[in-house]
Design a protein around this motif. Structure first.
Motif, PDB file in Angstrom:
ATOM      1  N   ARG A 312       0.808  -1.210   0.000  1.00 37.18           N
ATOM      2  CA  ARG A 312       0.000   0.000   0.000  1.00 37.18           C
ATOM      3  C   ARG A 312       0.844   1.264   0.000  1.00 37.18           C
ATOM      4  O   ARG A 312       0.409   2.298  -0.503  1.00 37.18           O
ATOM      5  CB  ARG A 312      -0.933  -0.002   1.218  1.00 37.18           C
ATOM      6  N   ASP A 313       2.039   1.201   0.568  1.00 38.97           N
ATOM      7  CA  ASP A 313       2.909   2.375   0.588  1.00 38.97           C
ATOM      8  C   ASP A 313       3.724   2.530  -0.688  1.00 38.97           C
ATOM      9  O   ASP A 313       4.594   3.401  -0.760  1.00 38.97           O
ATOM     10  CB  ASP A 313       3.848   2.300   1.792  1.00 38.97           C
ATOM     11  N   GLY A 314       3.458   1.693  -1.698  1.00 36.75           N
ATOM     12  CA  GLY A 314       4.146   1.797  -2.977  1.00 36.75           C
ATOM     13  C   GLY A 314       5.370   0.930  -3.102  1.00 36.75           C
ATOM     14  O   GLY A 314       5.975   0.876  -4.193  1.00 36.75           O
ATOM     15  N   ARG A 315       5.776   0.258  -2.040  1.00 36.26           N
ATOM     16  CA  ARG A 315       6.932  -0.619  -2.131  1.00 36.26           C
ATOM     17  C   ARG A 315       6.594  -1.886  -2.911  1.00 36.26           C
ATOM     18  O   ARG A 315       5.464  -2.377  -2.863  1.00 36.26           O
ATOM     19  CB  ARG A 315       7.436  -1.000  -0.735  1.00 36.26           C
ATOM     20  N   ILE A 316       7.579  -2.424  -3.603  1.00 35.93           N
ATOM     21  CA  ILE A 316       7.446  -3.667  -4.355  1.00 35.93           C
ATOM     22  C   ILE A 316       8.480  -4.638  -3.821  1.00 35.93           C
ATOM     23  O   ILE A 316       9.685  -4.339  -3.812  1.00 35.93           O
ATOM     24  CB  ILE A 316       7.637  -3.451  -5.871  1.00 35.93           C
ATOM     25  N   THR A 317       8.036  -5.781  -3.367  1.00 36.73           N
ATOM     26  CA  THR A 317       8.933  -6.790  -2.810  1.00 36.73           C
ATOM     27  C   THR A 317       8.753  -8.103  -3.554  1.00 36.73           C
ATOM     28  O   THR A 317       7.682  -8.395  -4.098  1.00 36.73           O
ATOM     29  CB  THR A 317       8.650  -7.014  -1.309  1.00 36.73           C
ATOM     30  N   ALA A 318       9.816  -8.886  -3.578  1.00 34.85           N
ATOM     31  CA  ALA A 318       9.790 -10.185  -4.248  1.00 34.85           C
ATOM     32  C   ALA A 318       9.269 -11.250  -3.288  1.00 34.85           C
ATOM     33  O   ALA A 318       9.595 -11.247  -2.097  1.00 34.85           O
ATOM     34  CB  ALA A 318      11.175 -10.560  -4.748  1.00 34.85           C
ATOM     35  N   LEU A 319       8.466 -12.166  -3.815  1.00 37.17           N
ATOM     36  CA  LEU A 319       7.910 -13.277  -3.038  1.00 37.17           C
ATOM     37  C   LEU A 319       8.656 -14.548  -3.415  1.00 37.17           C
ATOM     38  O   LEU A 319       8.258 -15.288  -4.310  1.00 37.17           O
ATOM     39  CB  LEU A 319       6.413 -13.422  -3.291  1.00 37.17           C
ATOM     40  N   GLY A 320       9.767 -14.797  -2.762  1.00 40.86           N
ATOM     41  CA  GLY A 320      10.524 -15.996  -3.070  1.00 40.86           C
ATOM     42  C   GLY A 320      11.592 -15.750  -4.113  1.00 40.86           C
ATOM     43  O   GLY A 320      11.796 -14.637  -4.614  1.00 40.86           O
ATOM     44  N   ALA A 321      12.264 -16.820  -4.448  1.00 43.42           N
ATOM     45  CA  ALA A 321      13.378 -16.754  -5.393  1.00 43.42           C
ATOM     46  C   ALA A 321      12.972 -17.056  -6.819  1.00 43.42           C
ATOM     47  O   ALA A 321      13.805 -16.995  -7.722  1.00 43.42           O
ATOM     48  CB  ALA A 321      14.483 -17.730  -4.964  1.00 43.42           C
ATOM     49  N   GLY A 322      11.700 -17.398  -7.082  1.00 41.39           N
ATOM     50  CA  GLY A 322      11.267 -17.677  -8.443  1.00 41.39           C
ATOM     51  C   GLY A 322      11.544 -19.105  -8.864  1.00 41.39           C
ATOM     52  O   GLY A 322      11.989 -19.953  -8.072  1.00 41.39           O
ATOM     53  N   ARG A 510       8.086  -3.408 -13.318  1.00 39.15           N
ATOM     54  CA  ARG A 510       7.679  -2.455 -14.353  1.00 39.15           C
ATOM     55  C   ARG A 510       6.195  -2.586 -14.671  1.00 39.15           C
ATOM     56  O   ARG A 510       5.497  -1.587 -14.865  1.00 39.15           O
ATOM     57  CB  ARG A 510       8.507  -2.672 -15.618  1.00 39.15           C
ATOM     58  N   GLY A 511       5.695  -3.794 -14.725  1.00 40.17           N
ATOM     59  CA  GLY A 511       4.275  -3.971 -15.004  1.00 40.17           C
ATOM     60  C   GLY A 511       3.392  -3.408 -13.909  1.00 40.17           C
ATOM     61  O   GLY A 511       2.384  -2.742 -14.189  1.00 40.17           O
ATOM     62  N   LEU A 512       3.752  -3.649 -12.635  1.00 42.53           N
ATOM     63  CA  LEU A 512       2.948  -3.108 -11.540  1.00 42.53           C
ATOM     64  C   LEU A 512       3.017  -1.591 -11.485  1.00 42.53           C
ATOM     65  O   LEU A 512       2.022  -0.928 -11.163  1.00 42.53           O
ATOM     66  CB  LEU A 512       3.417  -3.702 -10.207  1.00 42.53           C
ATOM     67  N   ALA A 513       4.182  -1.018 -11.793  1.00 40.67           N
ATOM     68  CA  ALA A 513       4.306   0.433 -11.759  1.00 40.67           C
ATOM     69  C   ALA A 513       3.568   1.103 -12.911  1.00 40.67           C
ATOM     70  O   ALA A 513       3.099   2.238 -12.774  1.00 40.67           O
ATOM     71  CB  ALA A 513       5.779   0.831 -11.778  1.00 40.67           C
ATOM     72  N   HIS A 514       3.433   0.429 -14.049  1.00 43.45           N
ATOM     73  CA  HIS A 514       2.780   0.993 -15.237  1.00 43.45           C
ATOM     74  C   HIS A 514       1.411   0.375 -15.490  1.00 43.45           C
ATOM     75  O   HIS A 514       0.900   0.473 -16.611  1.00 43.45           O
ATOM     76  CB  HIS A 514       3.651   0.773 -16.483  1.00 43.45           C
ATOM     77  N   ARG A 535       8.845   8.711 -15.064  1.00 39.15           N
ATOM     78  CA  ARG A 535       8.395   8.981 -13.704  1.00 39.15           C
ATOM     79  C   ARG A 535       7.941   7.693 -13.018  1.00 39.15           C
ATOM     80  O   ARG A 535       8.238   7.459 -11.838  1.00 39.15           O
ATOM     81  CB  ARG A 535       7.258   9.996 -13.739  1.00 39.15           C
ATOM     82  N   LEU A 536       7.218   6.833 -13.745  1.00 41.02           N
ATOM     83  CA  LEU A 536       6.777   5.563 -13.180  1.00 41.02           C
ATOM     84  C   LEU A 536       7.912   4.549 -13.105  1.00 41.02           C
ATOM     85  O   LEU A 536       7.939   3.705 -12.203  1.00 41.02           O
ATOM     86  CB  LEU A 536       5.618   5.004 -14.003  1.00 41.02           C
ATOM     87  N   GLU A 537       8.839   4.650 -14.039  1.00 40.82           N
ATOM     88  CA  GLU A 537       9.954   3.704 -14.047  1.00 40.82           C
ATOM     89  C   GLU A 537      10.854   3.908 -12.836  1.00 40.82           C
ATOM     90  O   GLU A 537      11.484   2.958 -12.350  1.00 40.82           O
ATOM     91  CB  GLU A 537      10.755   3.858 -15.339  1.00 40.82           C
ATOM     92  N   ALA A 538      10.908   5.138 -12.326  1.00 43.68           N
ATOM     93  CA  ALA A 538      11.739   5.388 -11.147  1.00 43.68           C
ATOM     94  C   ALA A 538      11.234   4.634  -9.929  1.00 43.68           C
ATOM     95  O   ALA A 538      12.015   4.298  -9.022  1.00 43.68           O
ATOM     96  CB  ALA A 538      11.791   6.890 -10.859  1.00 43.68           C
ATOM     97  N   GLY A 539       9.943   4.353  -9.871  1.00 44.57           N
ATOM     98  CA  GLY A 539       9.395   3.591  -8.750  1.00 44.57           C
ATOM     99  C   GLY A 539       9.311   2.107  -8.978  1.00 44.57           C
ATOM    100  O   GLY A 539       8.851   1.372  -8.094  1.00 44.57           O
TER     101      GLY A 539
END
Length: 673
Positions: A312-322, A510-514, A535-539
């Motif tokens: 909710r605060d705009g942070r993007i975190t990874a869920l696991g190693a993929g 990139r997909g979540l930010a755009h 501007r969106l790519e920076a986040g």
């Protein structure tokens, strides 16, 4: 039977197709059972009649004027043309008739008009593309400048987002025409002749007087009734009889789906049926996603993917190693078939030059055998590509479902062409089936309400996923001074990891930010993000997860207990299968057998792109299909985690769906407070 689908809140109707076979039939008038060969012969007679009339329609209207009239969508009286192709052709007065002395009903003519109308409507886009390429013809057809690219894209409607490979292929076609005739073609109708008409029956253009389909009393069965000729040249309506054909529905067709009239295609003595059906599926959203799956393409590793979460605060975190989907053995088999096809093609071309079209030549029979063998090799390559695309797409969708992701972001590599990277790399890249995998991925993801969005691929593997700084690529993590491409190191934030792992993190972030920039194509329904906003790519960065301190004091307080030197048996973990499809329980995880001297895996056969046989070390002992070893022994993938995830990794909608699903199945699962 009603052809309408009842929809609930949040659902939409989806029409798809599945493959089936007509294996037998019954002639209702004579009460005579028909074998598969007799049924294929009768369907082939009807398909030949339809193909002949459709070819006459195409030959008579294969010109720019008629195609423009059909594409305008209006007739001579300014009335809107119907959406059905056969009705539009009849409104314009474009009719056809069977050969003299042949008697067919009006529904057979409808199928011919529908088939020809679909081809004439689709050629309008090719005509506009050819005209735009000729209007902005470059000085050097082999290499366009930036100004020439801008000119050709500006001359074509929607050309800004058209893959460059499509424009290059059309340019090569026109250049071949110029080299042969020393002039530019007038239009696409001069550069290309009318396409060959396929032998098929489009029963969707008919009504109940020609064909009907109903579900049988037995689940998974349907009954198709249609009129077929009893002779190749029917002289009267008495030569047409009703034939009932039972069909076994594929398991991919839901039990409550509405069936539509299929398309029948005779092929090598069999009748293939494209079974169309409509069923309700959850709606997909363009934006509002919190958990997304990023998918990256690779060469040795075909797919690399992983899930990320938008907080909710705009942070993007990874869920696991993929996870990874490796298909080196399948690609090696594809490489061997390609080389075999090239050798056969070169030999067939040499025979063609020697025979010069003389059927009485001594090499004419060998040339025919070579052509048949080439077609068989091509069919094997096509089947292998289909199997690989289905397996890779199924794996990616399973990963998204297991991670509770509502969207899959895939990088756009449609404009990527194999060139300038050496013969081996160019060949391996040209063998990729990326387009088919994405198409299959959209098909499977729509069943679960997961959206598939294409994102720009610029700098996804070049920049750091944590700080968007250009990466330094090295050979391996233990060789930081050797230049390479597999291992990536960030000089700014000290992040390092596999190149593909960083790429899928960049794609997903990139997909979540755009996601607010997602657009939907009105024709195909495909979703895509066309441009990258700075501007969106920076986040669009991945925030590292904070390491949780250990609550247990692991300090040494006593001497280490002595352990006996007992050898550990050689074991390998065997993952549990996917969710069971029936009422039976799920097999637990276990161990691989320890009594086998060699595990039946492709890695023990040293499979690589250039591998053509079993390993030369030791005695040659074929096990299974050694020159290929079977599809599933050559495709290795990270299994999805089907167990219930923690509530912190799920959104509110995911928790609600999980509780609803478990209550429906009668589970004892209770959501903690």
């Amino acid at each position: 039977m009603s052809r309408k689908v009842t929809l609930a809140v949040g659902e939409t109707a989806r029409t798809a197709s599945a493959h089936g076979l007509l294996r037998t039939g019954v002639d209702e008038e004579r009460a005579e059972p028909l074998t598969a060969s007799v049924l294929a012969e009768r369907v082939g007679w009807a398909a030949d009649l339809v193909a002949g009339m459709a070819a006459n329609l195409l030959a008579g209207h294969w010109n720019a004027v008629d195609v423009e009239v059909l594409a305008s969508g209006e007739d001579g009286g300014r009335r809107r043309l119907p959406s059905n192709a056969w009705m539009a052709l009849r409104r314009l007065g474009w009719t056809t008739a069977p050969p003299e002395g042949i008697r067919v009903n009006d529904r057979i003519v409808r199928m011919a008009q529908e088939q020809a109308g679909r081809v004439l409507r689709s050629v309008k886009w090719c005509s506009d593309l050819t005209a735009a390429v000729m209007e902005a013809w470059p000085a050097d057809p082999a290499r366009r400048t930036d100004l020439e690219w801008a000119a050709v894209r500006g001359a074509l409607p929607g050309g800004q987002h058209l893959p460059s490979s499509v424009i290059n292929s059309r340019t090569r076609q026109i250049a071949t025409f110029v080299k042969k005739y020393n002039r530019m073609p007038v239009n696409v109708f001069e550069a290309e002749s009318a396409p060959r008409t396929a032998r098929m029956l489009l029963l969707a253009a008919c009504d109940g007087q020609q064909a009907t389909i109903e579900r049988a009393d037995v689940p998974g069965r349907a009954l198709l009734r249609l009129q077929l000729p009893t002779r190749p040249d029917p002289r009267s309506y008495r030569d047409w009889t009703w034939v009932s054909c039972p069909i076994k529905l594929p398991p991919t067709i839901p039990g409550g789906a509405v069936l539509h009239l299929p398309t029948l295609r005779p092929h090598q003595g069999h009748i293939r049926a494209d079974l169309a059906y409509t069923h309700p599926v959850p709606k997909t959203a363009r934006s509002g996603h919190t958990v997304a799956l990023g998918v990256d393409w690779g060469l040795n590793t075909l797919l690399s993917c992983g899930a990320v979460r938008l907080h909710r605060d705009g942070r993007i975190t990874a869920l696991g190693a993929g996870g990874m989907f490796r298909a080196a053995g399948v690609l090696a088999k594809q490489h061997r078939l390609r080389r075999q096809g090239e050798r056969l093609g070169a030999k067939a071309d040499q025979y063609q030059r020697l025979t010069a079209g003389d059927e009485q030549h001594a090499l004419a029979a060998k040339h025919t055998l070579l052509r048949d063998e080439i077609s068989r090799v091509s069919a094997r390559r096509s089947n292998l590509n289909d199997a690989l695309a289905c397996a890779a797409a199924r794996w990616a969708v399973d990963q998204a479902v297991a991670a509770w992701a509502s969207v899959i972001y895939v990088e756009d590599l449609r404009s990527m062409e194999a060139g300038g990277m050496g013969r081996t790399i160019n060949t391996r890249m040209s063998q990729q089936v990326r387009g088919r995998i994405v198409e299959r991925m959209r098909h499977l993801a729509a069943e679960t309400g997961v959206a598939v969005v294409i994102v720009p691929a610029r700098n996804t593997s070049r920049h750091c996923p944590h700080c968007v700084t250009p990466l330094q690529h090295r050979k391996a993590p233990d060789r930081p001074a050797t230049r390479g491409w597999k291992w990536a190191i960030c000089p700014s934030c000290s992040w390092q990891g596999d190149r593909d792992q960083g790429a899928w993190q960049r794609i997903a972030s990139r997909g979540l930010a755009h996601q607010t920039k997602t657009v939907t194509d009105r024709t195909t329904g495909a979703m895509a993000i066309r441009t990258v906003v700075d501007r969106l790519e920076a986040g669009a960065v991945i925030t590292p997860n904070a390491l949780k301190p250990s609550r247990r004091d692991r300090s040494k307080t006593a001497p280490t207990r002595h352990k006996t030197a007992r050898p550990t048996p050689r074991r390998r973990r065997t993952p549990s299968p996917v969710r069971p499809s029936g009422p039976a329980g799920q097999c637990p995880e276990g161990h691989a057998h320890t009594d086998r001297p060699r595990l039946p895996r492709a890695a023990h056969r040293h499979q690589d792109v250039t591998t053509i046989s079993a390993p030369t070390t030791g005695r040659h002992r074929p096990r299974g299909a050694v020159l290929g070893a079977g599809f599933h022994l050559h495709a290795h993938a990270t299994p999805p985690r089907w167990e219930i995830p923690s509530l912190g990794a799920m959104s509110g909608d995911g928790i609600t769906e999980l509780i609803r699903d478990t209550r429906h199945r009668g589970s004892d699962f209770v959501a903690p407070a």
